[in-house]
Scaffold this motif. Structure first.
Motif, PDB file in Angstrom:
ATOM      1  N   THR A 100       0.789  -1.240   0.000  1.00 33.35           N
ATOM      2  CA  THR A 100       0.000   0.000   0.000  1.00 33.35           C
ATOM      3  C   THR A 100       0.816   1.283   0.000  1.00 33.35           C
ATOM      4  N   ALA A 101       2.121   1.187   0.258  1.00 30.75           N
ATOM      5  CA  ALA A 101       2.968   2.381   0.215  1.00 30.75           C
ATOM      6  C   ALA A 101       3.814   2.423  -1.050  1.00 30.75           C
ATOM      7  N   ALA A 102       4.398   1.289  -1.406  1.00 34.70           N
ATOM      8  CA  ALA A 102       5.290   1.242  -2.573  1.00 34.70           C
ATOM      9  C   ALA A 102       4.656   1.773  -3.859  1.00 34.70           C
ATOM     10  N   PRO A 103       3.355   1.510  -4.118  1.00 32.52           N
ATOM     11  CA  PRO A 103       2.764   2.034  -5.361  1.00 32.52           C
ATOM     12  C   PRO A 103       2.804   3.555  -5.469  1.00 32.52           C
ATOM     13  N   HIS A 104       2.915   4.250  -4.336  1.00 34.17           N
ATOM     14  CA  HIS A 104       2.986   5.714  -4.358  1.00 34.17           C
ATOM     15  C   HIS A 104       4.412   6.208  -4.591  1.00 34.17           C
ATOM     16  N   LEU A 105       5.371   5.300  -4.548  1.00 34.91           N
ATOM     17  CA  LEU A 105       6.776   5.688  -4.618  1.00 34.91           C
ATOM     18  C   LEU A 105       7.487   5.175  -5.870  1.00 34.91           C
ATOM     19  N   TYR A 106       6.985   4.092  -6.443  1.00 32.20           N
ATOM     20  CA  TYR A 106       7.648   3.453  -7.577  1.00 32.20           C
ATOM     21  C   TYR A 106       6.701   3.300  -8.763  1.00 32.20           C
ATOM     22  N   LYS A 107       7.285   3.104  -9.915  1.00 36.11           N
ATOM     23  CA  LYS A 107       6.538   2.626 -11.070  1.00 36.11           C
ATOM     24  C   LYS A 107       6.711   1.108 -11.066  1.00 36.11           C
ATOM     25  N   LEU A 108       5.685   0.406 -10.622  1.00 37.37           N
ATOM     26  CA  LEU A 108       5.782  -1.032 -10.402  1.00 37.37           C
ATOM     27  C   LEU A 108       5.255  -1.823 -11.595  1.00 37.37           C
ATOM     28  N   ARG A 109       5.934  -2.910 -11.903  1.00 33.03           N
ATOM     29  CA  ARG A 109       5.454  -3.815 -12.955  1.00 33.03           C
ATOM     30  C   ARG A 109       4.198  -4.546 -12.479  1.00 33.03           C
ATOM     31  N   HIS A 153      23.672  11.523   9.623  1.00 32.56           N
ATOM     32  CA  HIS A 153      24.677  10.550  10.075  1.00 32.56           C
ATOM     33  C   HIS A 153      24.125   9.533  11.066  1.00 32.56           C
ATOM     34  N   ILE A 154      22.928   9.745  11.565  1.00 35.68           N
ATOM     35  CA  ILE A 154      22.316   8.775  12.463  1.00 35.68           C
ATOM     36  C   ILE A 154      21.470   7.835  11.604  1.00 35.68           C
ATOM     37  N   THR A 155      21.866   6.573  11.563  1.00 35.72           N
ATOM     38  CA  THR A 155      21.306   5.619  10.613  1.00 35.72           C
ATOM     39  C   THR A 155      20.272   4.686  11.256  1.00 35.72           C
ATOM     40  N   TYR A 156      19.332   4.242  10.440  1.00 36.96           N
ATOM     41  CA  TYR A 156      18.384   3.232  10.899  1.00 36.96           C
ATOM     42  C   TYR A 156      18.168   2.183   9.813  1.00 36.96           C
ATOM     43  N   GLY A 157      18.047   0.920  10.245  1.00 39.84           N
ATOM     44  CA  GLY A 157      17.870  -0.180   9.301  1.00 39.84           C
ATOM     45  C   GLY A 157      16.415  -0.333   8.897  1.00 39.84           C
ATOM     46  N   THR A 158      16.189  -0.644   7.627  1.00 39.59           N
ATOM     47  CA  THR A 158      14.832  -0.828   7.116  1.00 39.59           C
ATOM     48  C   THR A 158      14.752  -2.123   6.315  1.00 39.59           C
ATOM     49  N   SER A 159      13.518  -2.514   6.023  1.00 40.13           N
ATOM     50  CA  SER A 159      13.282  -3.710   5.210  1.00 40.13           C
ATOM     51  C   SER A 159      13.336  -3.389   3.720  1.00 40.13           C
ATOM     52  N   GLY A 160      13.607  -2.155   3.369  1.00 40.33           N
ATOM     53  CA  GLY A 160      13.672  -1.744   1.974  1.00 40.33           C
ATOM     54  C   GLY A 160      13.075  -0.365   1.790  1.00 40.33           C
ATOM     55  N   VAL A 161      13.454   0.290   0.729  1.00 42.18           N
ATOM     56  CA  VAL A 161      12.962   1.638   0.454  1.00 42.18           C
ATOM     57  C   VAL A 161      11.451   1.593   0.205  1.00 42.18           C
ATOM     58  N   LYS A 317       2.680  12.016   0.623  1.00 41.27           N
ATOM     59  CA  LYS A 317       2.510  13.345   0.021  1.00 41.27           C
ATOM     60  C   LYS A 317       2.767  14.445   1.045  1.00 41.27           C
ATOM     61  N   LYS A 318       2.190  14.292   2.242  1.00 36.27           N
ATOM     62  CA  LYS A 318       2.324  15.311   3.287  1.00 36.27           C
ATOM     63  C   LYS A 318       3.775  15.469   3.732  1.00 36.27           C
ATOM     64  N   ALA A 319       4.473  14.339   3.858  1.00 39.54           N
ATOM     65  CA  ALA A 319       5.872  14.379   4.293  1.00 39.54           C
ATOM     66  C   ALA A 319       6.828  14.651   3.132  1.00 39.54           C
ATOM     67  N   ASN A 320       6.270  14.727   1.909  1.00 38.47           N
ATOM     68  CA  ASN A 320       7.071  14.971   0.713  1.00 38.47           C
ATOM     69  C   ASN A 320       8.179  13.916   0.564  1.00 38.47           C
ATOM     70  N   ILE A 321       7.809  12.673   0.783  1.00 35.72           N
ATOM     71  CA  ILE A 321       8.784  11.584   0.682  1.00 35.72           C
ATOM     72  C   ILE A 321       8.965  11.208  -0.776  1.00 35.72           C
ATOM     73  N   LYS A 322      10.203  11.250  -1.214  1.00 33.99           N
ATOM     74  CA  LYS A 322      10.539  10.884  -2.588  1.00 33.99           C
ATOM     75  C   LYS A 322      11.673   9.881  -2.566  1.00 33.99           C
ATOM     76  N   ILE A 323      11.663   8.984  -3.526  1.00 34.53           N
ATOM     77  CA  ILE A 323      12.709   7.975  -3.630  1.00 34.53           C
ATOM     78  C   ILE A 323      13.792   8.498  -4.564  1.00 34.53           C
ATOM     79  N   GLU A 324      15.006   8.547  -4.068  1.00 37.05           N
ATOM     80  CA  GLU A 324      16.132   8.969  -4.905  1.00 37.05           C
ATOM     81  C   GLU A 324      16.542   7.806  -5.785  1.00 37.05           C
ATOM     82  N   ARG A 325      16.557   8.047  -7.088  1.00 32.66           N
ATOM     83  CA  ARG A 325      16.917   6.968  -8.042  1.00 32.66           C
ATOM     84  C   ARG A 325      18.285   7.253  -8.649  1.00 32.66           C
TER      85      ARG A 325
END
Length: 325
Positions: A100-109, A153-161, A317-325
Motif C-alpha cells: 500500500t505504500a510502494a505504489p505511491h513511490l515506484y513505477k511497479l510492474r 549521520h544517524i542511521t536506521y535499518g529498514t526492510s527496503g525503500v 505526500k504530506k511528508a514529501n517523501i521521494k525515492i532517490e533513483r
C-alpha cells in the motif's frame, strides 16, 4: 449424425475445463500450499507466518510451506506470486509497505491492488524504536537531538525503500525536523542484525521480534509507535509520550492470492485463517504484542487495504517523501 457427434464432442471438451475447475475448488486443497514471504527470514513477517502455518495446515488438511523471496522491498515476491498459477497453492504473505505504500513511490510492474485478491488480514502490530546499546541516548528526545547535531549521520535499518519501517523513519524526521539516514536490507531480520552489530544506530522493529533483544539488554527501547503502550513493554513510553506529539506508526501482515484465484478457494482460505485466529493462535499473537484480526470479513479486509493505500499516499505526500533513483 457424424456432424452431431462432432458437435457434442467439441461442446464436451469446451465444458470440461469449467467442470474440472469447479471440482478442483470444491476439493481444495489436495496438496501442500506455499506461502511466499516478501522478506528474509528472521524478521516480523517470520514471527507471524511461522505460528500461522501449522494451524492453517491442520485446518486445511495440507502442509503449509513457507518460502522467502526477499529483495526490492517485496517486489520480487510480489512478481513471483502474481505470475503463479491462480489455483490457491501459491499465496503471498504480505506486509503493509509493499502492498500500500510502494505504489505511491515506484513505477511497479505489478500493481498490488490489481494483481492480488485480499484473502485475510492476520495481525496489526506497532513497532519498538530500538537503538544499539553503544548509542549514547536513553530517550527518544535524546535520539532526535543527536540526529539534529549530526544531520544525515544517524542511521536506521529498514526492510527496503518504501517499506513501513522506512516510512516510519521518514515520518519521524518530518515530525521532529531531525534528519535520519535509512539503510535498506532484505528484511527486518538482516536489519536487526545490523543494529546488534552497530552497523546502523537504530531500527523500527516489530515488537514481537524486539522483545527478546530488549530483555537481553542487547538493545535499548526508546519508545513504541502505537496509540497506547504495549502490554508486553509497559515500561516503554509511546512516541507521543516520549515527546513527538501525534506520532503513530504500525504495520500489518496478511495473505493475498493471485488475481483469478477461484472465489471458492479464496473463501476457503479466508475462513481457515479466521478459524485459526479463533483459537490459541490469537492468544499467542496477543502475548507477542500484536493485534489479531479476529473475525474480519473478506470485504472488510479489502476495504481496509484500500483505506491503507489512501492513508500511506497521504502520509507520503504530506511528508514529501521521494525515492532517490
Amino acid at each position: 449424425m457424424k456432424i452431431t457427434r462432432r458437435f457434442l464432442s467439441a461442446a464436451t471438451l469446451a465444458i470440461a475445463p469449467l467442470a474440472t475447475g469447479t471440482a478442483g475448488a470444491e476439493q481444495y486443497p489436495t496438496h501442500p500450499i506455499t506461502l511466499i514471504q516478501q522478506f528474509a527470514p528472521g524478521g516480523g513477517s517470520d514471527a507471524v507466518a511461522r505460528p500461522l502455518a501449522p494451524e492453517l495446515g491442520r485446518i486445511l488438511g495440507q502442509s503449509i510451506v513457507i518460502d522467502s523471496k526477499p529483495g526490492a522491498n517485496g517486489v520480487i515476491a510480489n512478481q513471483f506470486v502474481a505470475q503463479s498459477k491462480p489455483d490457491g497453492y501459491t499465496l503471498l504473505f504480505a506486509s503493509a509497505g509493499p502492498m500500500t505504500a510502494a505504489p505511491h513511490l515506484y513505477k511497479l510492474r505489478v500493481d498490488p491492488l490489481k494483481a492480488f485478491i485480499p484473502v485475510a488480514l492476520v495481525v496489526k502490530t506497532p513497532s519498538a524504536i530500538i537503538v544499539n546499546d553503544t548509542v549514547k541516548v536513553s530517550t527518544l528526545k535524546e535520539l532526535v537531538a543527536l540526529a539534529k547535531q549530526n544531520p544525515g549521520h544517524i542511521t536506521y535499518g529498514t526492510s527496503g525503500v518504501g517499506g513501513a519501517p522506512h516510512l516510519a523513519g521518514e515520518m519521524l524526521s518530518a515530525a521532529t525536523g531531525a534528519k535520519f539516514l535509512p539503510v535498506a536490507y532484505k528484511g527486518m531480520g538482516p536489519a536487526m542484525t545490523a543494529v546488534l552489530s552497530g552497523e546502523v544506530n537504530f531500527a523500527f522493529a516489530d515488537i514481537a521480534f524486539a522483545v527478546p533483544l530488549i530483555q537481553s539488554a542487547r538493545v535499548k527501547a526508546l519508545a513504541t509507535t502505537g496509540q497506547k503502550r504495549s502490554p508486553i513493554l509497559p515500561e516503554v513510553p509511546t512516541a507521543q509520550e516520549a515527546g513527538v506529539p501525534g506520532y503513530q506508526s504500525s504495520t500489518w501482515y496478511a495473505i493475498f492470492a493471485p488475481k483469478g484465484t477461484p472465489d471458492a478457494v479464496v473463501k476457503r482460505l479466508h475462513d481457515a485463517v479466521n478459524q485459526a485466529l479463533a483459537g490459541d493462535l490469537s492468544k499467542r499473537y496477543t502475548q507477542l504484542g500484536m493485534d489479531p484480526a479476529n473475525g474480519m470479513s473478506q470485504q472488510a479486509f479489502a476495504d481496509f487495504v484500500k483505506a491503507e493505500y489512501d492513508r500511506f499516499g497521504n502520509i507520503i505526500k504530506k511528508a514529501n517523501i521521494k525515492i532517490e533513483r
